[in-house]
Design an enzyme around this catalytic site. Structure first.
Site, PDB file in Angstrom:
ATOM      1  N   PHE A 164       0.807  -1.222   0.000  1.00  0.00           N
ATOM      2  CA  PHE A 164       0.000   0.000   0.000  1.00  0.00           C
ATOM      3  C   PHE A 164       0.835   1.265   0.000  1.00  0.00           C
ATOM      4  O   PHE A 164       0.352   2.331  -0.403  1.00  0.00           O
ATOM      5  CB  PHE A 164      -0.933   0.022   1.222  1.00  0.00           C
ATOM      6  N   LYS A 188      -1.289  -7.370  -8.779  1.00  0.00           N
ATOM      7  CA  LYS A 188      -2.217  -7.428  -7.654  1.00  0.00           C
ATOM      8  C   LYS A 188      -1.835  -6.298  -6.690  1.00  0.00           C
ATOM      9  O   LYS A 188      -0.927  -6.427  -5.882  1.00  0.00           O
ATOM     10  CB  LYS A 188      -2.127  -8.785  -6.944  1.00  0.00           C
ATOM     11  N   GLU A 191      -5.281  -3.717  -1.556  1.00  0.00           N
ATOM     12  CA  GLU A 191      -6.704  -3.363  -1.525  1.00  0.00           C
ATOM     13  C   GLU A 191      -6.945  -2.056  -0.787  1.00  0.00           C
ATOM     14  O   GLU A 191      -8.052  -1.503  -0.843  1.00  0.00           O
ATOM     15  CB  GLU A 191      -7.523  -4.497  -0.920  1.00  0.00           C
ATOM     16  N   SER A 241       5.758  -7.051   3.970  1.00  0.00           N
ATOM     17  CA  SER A 241       6.358  -7.416   5.244  1.00  0.00           C
ATOM     18  C   SER A 241       7.106  -8.740   5.123  1.00  0.00           C
ATOM     19  O   SER A 241       6.820  -9.558   4.236  1.00  0.00           O
ATOM     20  CB  SER A 241       5.285  -7.523   6.325  1.00  0.00           C
ATOM     21  N   CYS A 296       9.641   1.505   3.246  1.00  0.00           N
ATOM     22  CA  CYS A 296      10.550   0.419   3.613  1.00  0.00           C
ATOM     23  C   CYS A 296      11.972   0.915   3.749  1.00  0.00           C
ATOM     24  O   CYS A 296      12.822   0.224   4.318  1.00  0.00           O
ATOM     25  CB  CYS A 296      10.472  -0.712   2.590  1.00  0.00           C
ATOM     26  N   GLU A 396       9.210  -3.560  12.915  1.00  0.00           N
ATOM     27  CA  GLU A 396       9.092  -2.548  11.860  1.00  0.00           C
ATOM     28  C   GLU A 396       7.758  -1.833  12.073  1.00  0.00           C
ATOM     29  O   GLU A 396       6.703  -2.320  11.666  1.00  0.00           O
ATOM     30  CB  GLU A 396       9.144  -3.185  10.473  1.00  0.00           C
TER      31      GLU A 396
END
Length: 511
Positions: A164, A188, A191, A241, A296, A396
């Protein structure tokens, strides 16, 4: 009731648009009745819903890509290059439109969203050089009258599963290279912010990409599993992740796929006593709180030699006092977090840090913001005297939380980084060339900044970390990206003449 449902929901019976799939060059609602809410993070309002694919929907999208792929594979490099250039020009002209869409669903400020699109465009521009990056090699007379050549060919259908936090840039790390190399793509997206992927699908169509070569499959774990398990999908690129990266890697490889799965991070920034502390303070704030820490490559662990820690923390605190958190469309410095659930996760980690005994220098919970009170707000937060066993260090957090860890020496700082299970990005701030050189040589991390807080490589170098930050052995984009999306062949050729006749059962030798 879930955490995200605690936000402002649409009025009962309100008819919201549904973001569907992009397949064969058109929008598709799919067959599934399942949907998920999509929020405006700055208002907490549900603004649309996203379709969650059934296995039948996933199979249909993958099949469309498989049907379209052979013709694209066989299209000339010149024609592919024209499509890539057209996409680049359209993206350049309309990137403010894409940035606004990102801000509306992710929450990052518009300037940051524009930067995301521009960094993604670097990979599009790299892919425009596909004819050079895909060419093979030839050795004439490797043996007498025997020539050896190599070439690289596309894999087929490839899957991209993106997070995201960068709904445009991270997919663009992969799909321009995959498409340039002659593959068909099924993307993909997350969402949480699904619309950027559809926008890019429409742009590809406008650029002249044949239908079915770029497809978008909306969904959750069901869609992910379909990509991992389908025999028609030959490779998977993933960013997210570490636990999910490990799941993707293990399941995709079990189904015979090539995989690059980029996982989590705990990025350290080391500040030595000889560093310019004003520059280091600016970098710590920029690297720690940009995009609300949802990067990240964000700096979340500031490793400081104890003798300068108080002075540096004072400079950071001073800069934090001038930051304005609020709606990303209002010219603020930092926007909200992506969902209410994620906000609650971040504030939970802040409380854990307090409970563990870390010193909360700046508390970002409940601060004043320039936005609707229902937005998903956490302002910049600073901890001091964090120790390696505390959860604010080990986890994280993926939010605007910067933790200061004090050490005695350079060696202590290096040992702390190398002991961490992640190895994504790191930085050192120093004016000592010898210390910097030793750091880049000995640190066990994939991407290193020297007086650069967020060392994301330019597009023609590859992106990726070490240790639990990468599963698979191939990094994203650059030359490694082109190798990932192609397979090599080596051809040995001899055109016979009558002098080469006869029987000889001995092992062929070069002469």
């Amino acid at each position: 009731m879930t955490a995200t449902q605690e936000a402002v929901a649409p009025a009962a019976g309100q008819d919201l648009p549904v973001v569907g799939h992009w397949v064969d060059g058109v929008r598709s609602a799919g067959t599934s009745s399942r949907t998920a809410d999509v929020f405006d993070p700055a208002t907490g309002q549900v603004t649309k819903r996203v379709a969650l694919a059934s296995r039948e929907d996933s199979d249909a999208v993958i099949a469309a890509a498989a049907r379209a792929w052979p013709a694209w594979r066989d299209m000339s490099l010149a024609r592919r290059t024209q499509v890539l250039f057209a996409f680049r020009e359209l993206l350049n002209a309309r990137k403010p439109e894409l940035a606004a869409l990102i801000t509306s669903e992710h929450g990052k400020v518009l300037e940051d969203a524009l930067g995301e699109v521009s960094r993604g465009q670097e990979i599009v521009e790299l892919a425009c050089g596909l004819s050079h990056l895909l060419k093979g090699s030839t050795s004439e007379n490797a043996s007498t009258n025997v020539d050896v050549s190599s070439l690289r060919q596309p894999l087929g259908v490839v899957g991209i599963i993106s997070p995201f936090n960068f709904p445009a840039m991270v997919p663009m790390w992969f799909f321009p290279v995959a498409i340039a190399a002659g593959n068909a793509v099924v993307l993909k997206p997350s969402e949480k912010d699904p619309s950027a992927a559809i926008w890019m699908g429409e742009l590809w169509k406008e650029a002249g990409l044949p239908d079915g070569i770029f497809n978008v499959l909306q969904g959750d774990k069901s869609a992910v599993d379909a990509l991992l398990e389908s025999p028609k999908v030959k490779a998977i690129s993933f960013v997210g992740s570490t636990p999910i990266a490990r799941y993707v890697y293990e399941n995709a490889t079990r189904h015979g796929k090539r995989v690059q799965a980029l996982g989590g991070a705990k990025n350290h920034m080391v500040v030595l006593p000889d560093a310019d502390l004003d520059l280091a303070a600016d970098a710590a704030v920029n690297g720690g709180f940009g995009s609300a820490g949802e990067r990240c490559m964000a700096i979340s662990a500031l490793v400081v030699i104890d003798s300068i820690a108080d002075e540096l923390i004072g400079k950071i605190t001073e800069r934090m006092s001038g930051l304005r958190t609020g709606d990303g469309r209002r010219g603020c410095d930092m926007g909200p977090l992506v969902t209410g659930a994620h906000r609650d996760k971040v504030t939970g980690y802040i409380q854990e840090g307090v409970d563990a005994g870390a010193e909360l220098v700046v508390d970002g919970r409940g601060g004043q913001v320039d936005g609707a009170p229902e937005g998903f707000w956490v302002s910049p937060t600073l901890f001091d005297k964090v120790t390696p066993e505390m959860s604010v260090y080990t986890q994280e957090i993926f939010g605007p939380v910067l933790s200061v860890l004090r050490v005695g020496t350079f060696d202590d700082a290096l040992d702390m980084i190398n002991s961490n299970p992640y190895g994504n990005g790191t930085a050192i701030f120093t004016n000592d060339g010898g210390a910097a050189r030793r750091f880049q040589h000995e640190v066990e991390v994939g991407m290193i900044g020297i007086n650069v807080p967020v060392p994301v490589p330019v597009g023609y170098y590859s992106f990726g970390g070490w240790k639990n930050s990468l599963f698979g052995d191939t990094h994203a984009h650059g030359t490694e990206g082109f190798h990932f999306y192609t397979r090599g062949k080596v051809i040995t050729t001899r055109w016979l003449d009558p002098s080469h006749g006869g029987i000889n059962l001995g092992f062929p030798q070069n002469d």
